[in-house]
Motif scaffolding. Structure first.
Motif, PDB file in Angstrom:
ATOM      1  N   VAL A 119      11.205 -27.225  24.646  1.00  0.00           N
ATOM      2  CA  VAL A 119       9.914 -26.545  24.554  1.00  0.00           C
ATOM      3  C   VAL A 119      10.076 -25.214  23.827  1.00  0.00           C
TER       4      VAL A 119
ATOM      5  N   GLN B 207      17.087 -22.844  32.319  1.00  0.00           N
ATOM      6  CA  GLN B 207      16.919 -21.399  32.185  1.00  0.00           C
ATOM      7  C   GLN B 207      16.806 -20.761  33.558  1.00  0.00           C
TER       8      GLN B 207
ATOM      9  N   THR C  34       4.956 -32.015  35.469  1.00  0.00           N
ATOM     10  CA  THR C  34       4.752 -30.738  36.153  1.00  0.00           C
ATOM     11  C   THR C  34       3.279 -30.495  36.465  1.00  0.00           C
TER      12      THR C  34
ATOM     13  N   SER D  93       4.549 -22.598  31.529  1.00  0.00           N
ATOM     14  CA  SER D  93       5.687 -22.845  32.413  1.00  0.00           C
ATOM     15  C   SER D  93       5.559 -21.940  33.633  1.00  0.00           C
TER      16      SER D  93
ATOM     17  N   GLU E 289      13.125 -32.020  28.635  1.00  0.00           N
ATOM     18  CA  GLU E 289      14.109 -30.958  28.425  1.00  0.00           C
ATOM     19  C   GLU E 289      13.383 -29.634  28.184  1.00  0.00           C
ATOM     20  N   ASN E 290      13.566 -28.689  29.109  1.00  0.00           N
ATOM     21  CA  ASN E 290      12.872 -27.407  28.991  1.00  0.00           C
ATOM     22  C   ASN E 290      13.284 -26.648  27.735  1.00  0.00           C
TER      23      ASN E 290
ATOM     24  N   TYR F  48      19.655 -23.495  36.675  1.00  0.00           N
ATOM     25  CA  TYR F  48      20.223 -23.693  35.345  1.00  0.00           C
ATOM     26  C   TYR F  48      21.734 -23.857  35.476  1.00  0.00           C
TER      27      TYR F  48
ATOM     28  N   SER G 181       4.521 -32.702  26.002  1.00  0.00           N
ATOM     29  CA  SER G 181       5.303 -32.599  27.230  1.00  0.00           C
ATOM     30  C   SER G 181       6.728 -33.086  27.019  1.00  0.00           C
TER      31      SER G 181
ATOM     32  N   THR H 106       4.927 -28.044  27.297  1.00  0.00           N
ATOM     33  CA  THR H 106       5.166 -27.868  28.727  1.00  0.00           C
ATOM     34  C   THR H 106       6.119 -28.948  29.229  1.00  0.00           C
ATOM     35  N   GLY H 107       6.429 -28.922  30.521  1.00  0.00           N
ATOM     36  CA  GLY H 107       7.361 -29.866  31.119  1.00  0.00           C
ATOM     37  C   GLY H 107       6.676 -31.131  31.588  1.00  0.00           C
TER      38      GLY H 107
ATOM     39  N   GLY I  91      16.683 -26.848  35.197  1.00  0.00           N
ATOM     40  CA  GLY I  91      15.744 -26.683  34.100  1.00  0.00           C
ATOM     41  C   GLY I  91      16.242 -26.035  32.842  1.00  0.00           C
TER      42      GLY I  91
END
Length: 306
Positions: free
Chosen positions: A214, A73, A182, A228, A210-211, A78, A207, A178-179, A71
């Motif tokens: 966001v 992070q 999810t 998240s 790629e996190n 990560y 949405s 957001t993702g 994700g």
């Protein structure tokens, strides 16, 4: 790079479409802070009794095929600074379980929204990606739980329009990032009616696959609020400038995802419970700063938290 990121993100946001995906090199990853170096896995060895629970084909092959979402992070999953090595709670838990079972993890990195459908098609044996246990997902997927995380919100620290989200009506009139695929996206889309019912303008859901996009969108004011994971947002707020965690919204059990009825489930469950009993499990959680997400025992597809 930064200028190109902003141009790409602005263009994508202007389309206002769900499930946006930027090229892998188009978004600078958020700062990860200090990478934990504790060795929490060296003492994990095969437990023959637990390994005997494996389906014969898996035990003979000595490999479990994982489809994993990475994700961008900590603490869940990560990349290290080499942009190749996968780090995080999910990686350590997967490796610890595999060692307990006497097998090897064969990992393929995939986008979050593609993993669950790929399980049903037989592409992977197990999926990881901080998958929350929900009744909707349980119709086609089994879960072996290993942590308790859930849904939370964050905003820019210099934005005081929202100080806490006790109900989604607090988001009315705002742009929520957001993702894609999810539980956050599903919750936001399902509950959008609360704003109209309260006589307020709807919130807008943006949405992304790629996190990192966001968080970049939030800091560049294309997004007002991020929804998240609780653990992910807590870590981000502690390591990213101008980010404030608004608190927990809903807790969810998180588990290894498997095809419905997978014979691997009892073996994975027994392995997680062994790690809990022998003390490896709490050391993994301590390493990633997630001890508040510990579960007393692993369960197979428990009820969704209310």
């Amino acid at each position: 790079m930064r200028a190109r990121c902003l141009l790409l993100l602005t263009a994508v946001l202007a389309l206002v479409v769900s499930g946006c995906a930027l090229p892998a090199d188009a978004v600078d990853p958020p700062p990860s802070g200090v990478e934990p170096t504790e060795d929490v896995l060296s003492g994990v060895v095969e437990d023959e009794a637990i390994a005997s629970l494996l389906p014969p084909a898996v035990r003979d092959a000595g490999v479990v095929r994982f489809g994993s979402s990475v994700g961008g992070q900590p603490p869940s999953s990560y990349y290290a600074e080499d942009n190749k090595t996968v780090l995080g709670l999910d990686a350590d838990m997967s490796e610890a379980v595999a060692r307990t079972l006497g097998v090897r993890v064969e990992r393929e990195v995939a986008s979050f929204e593609t993993i669950l459908p790929s399980l049903a098609g037989g592409k992977y044996d197990v999926g990881t990606g901080n998958f929350g246990v929900t009744e909707a997902r349980k119709k086609t997927i089994d879960f072996v739980t290993y942590v308790n995380d859930g849904q939370g919100f964050a905003v820019r620290a210099d934005d005081d329009r929202v100080t806490r989200v006790d109900g989604l009506v607090s988001l009315c009139g705002l742009r929520v990032g957001t993702g894609a695929g999810t539980t956050f996206e599903a919750t936001l889309e399902r509950e959008k009616h609360v704003c109209g019912a309260a006589g307020k303008p709807d919130y807008e859901v943006l949405s992304f696959s790629e996190n990192a996009a966001v968080f970049l969108g939030l800091q560049q004011r294309h997004i007002d609020v991020v929804m998240s994971t609780i653990n992910g947002l807590r870590h981000a707020a502690a390591n990213q400038p101008n980010l404030r965690f608004l608190g927990e919204f809903k807790r969810l059990d998180v588990g290894f995802a498997l095809p419905k009825g997978s014979p691997l489930a009892p073996a994975l469950q027994a392995a997680v419970n062994e790690l809990i009993q022998d003390g490896v499990y709490p050391r993994i959680l301590d390493k990633w700063g997630t001890k508040d997400s510990a579960i007393p025992e692993s369960l197979i597809s428990p009820p969704e938290h209310g």
